[in-house]
Design a protein around this motif. Sequence first.
Motif, PDB file in Angstrom:
ATOM      1  N   UNK A   1       0.853  -1.184   0.000  1.00  0.00           N
ATOM      2  CA  UNK A   1       0.000   0.000   0.000  1.00  0.00           C
ATOM      3  C   UNK A   1       0.893   1.238   0.000  1.00  0.00           C
ATOM      4  N   UNK A   2       0.759   2.130  -0.985  1.00  0.00           N
ATOM      5  CA  UNK A   2       1.657   3.288  -1.086  1.00  0.00           C
ATOM      6  C   UNK A   2       1.554   4.247   0.092  1.00  0.00           C
ATOM      7  N   UNK A   3       0.336   4.432   0.634  1.00  0.00           N
ATOM      8  CA  UNK A   3       0.175   5.362   1.754  1.00  0.00           C
ATOM      9  C   UNK A   3       0.830   4.804   3.017  1.00  0.00           C
ATOM     10  N   UNK A   4       0.677   3.500   3.253  1.00  0.00           N
ATOM     11  CA  UNK A   4       1.315   2.894   4.413  1.00  0.00           C
ATOM     12  C   UNK A   4       2.831   2.899   4.254  1.00  0.00           C
ATOM     13  N   UNK A   5       3.291   2.713   3.027  1.00  0.00           N
ATOM     14  CA  UNK A   5       4.729   2.785   2.766  1.00  0.00           C
ATOM     15  C   UNK A   5       5.264   4.168   3.093  1.00  0.00           C
ATOM     16  N   UNK A   6       4.525   5.210   2.716  1.00  0.00           N
ATOM     17  CA  UNK A   6       4.936   6.584   2.999  1.00  0.00           C
ATOM     18  C   UNK A   6       4.980   6.836   4.503  1.00  0.00           C
ATOM     19  N   UNK A   7       3.975   6.309   5.229  1.00  0.00           N
ATOM     20  CA  UNK A   7       3.947   6.479   6.678  1.00  0.00           C
ATOM     21  C   UNK A   7       5.118   5.753   7.323  1.00  0.00           C
ATOM     22  N   UNK A   8       5.426   4.571   6.798  1.00  0.00           N
ATOM     23  CA  UNK A   8       6.564   3.811   7.311  1.00  0.00           C
ATOM     24  C   UNK A   8       7.857   4.611   7.131  1.00  0.00           C
ATOM     25  N   UNK A   9       8.041   5.157   5.935  1.00  0.00           N
ATOM     26  CA  UNK A   9       9.272   5.893   5.665  1.00  0.00           C
ATOM     27  C   UNK A   9       9.367   7.160   6.504  1.00  0.00           C
TER      28      UNK A   9
END
Length: 213
Positions: free
Chosen positions: A135-143
């Motif tokens: 999921x791109x949004x979760x990836x962004x939050x992770x980063x």
Amino acid sequence: MHTVGEILRQWRQRRGLSQLDLAIAADVSARHVSLVETGKSKPSPDMILRLADQLHVPLRERNRLLLAGGFAPRYAERSLDHNALSAVHDAVRRVLRAVRLGLDPRGFGRLVVNLADVRAVFRSRISRQLATAPDPELTALYEELLAPEPEDTPGQRIETDVVIPMILRVGGRELRLFSTITTFGTPMDITIDEIAIESYYPADAESAAYFTT
């Protein structure tokens, strides 16, 4: 564009299941699973959803499977701004703000004695989630919040063999909290299906006494 069979095969492999494993779980023949994956048999929408259910496919991706199979999506997706989801919207907004404050060393994180351990737990959990459902949004939050940093080396001392508590130092006292994750049972809306809320509770009598006085 991938076919419904190709997408189902990707999910099966992602879950580490053989065709026989999936067939047994879904109460169909392994041959039928093979025919669906290779495109030699066109599955009905009910069959697609039966296989998706056994593969724990998120609702958003189930709609994608149905579309790939030539059928209409089955699950609605309402915005968090929708009137029916207003309470959920408010809760999620508070939780996201709390997550950012809780993990940021400049915010609530400065009170967390074992911040590196807590960040490591979040990092491991979200990494597993991204591996099974990118999921791109979760990836962004992770980063943004969980990218490894030099000071994130976990401590050597393990507080418990059951859970890793969050340890706070407040006014010279150490308070221990454990977490629970709440999801909405049997959701029929994509937005609700993708929400999980983590809450913290006192892990011992002393910590409970602090929060109840």
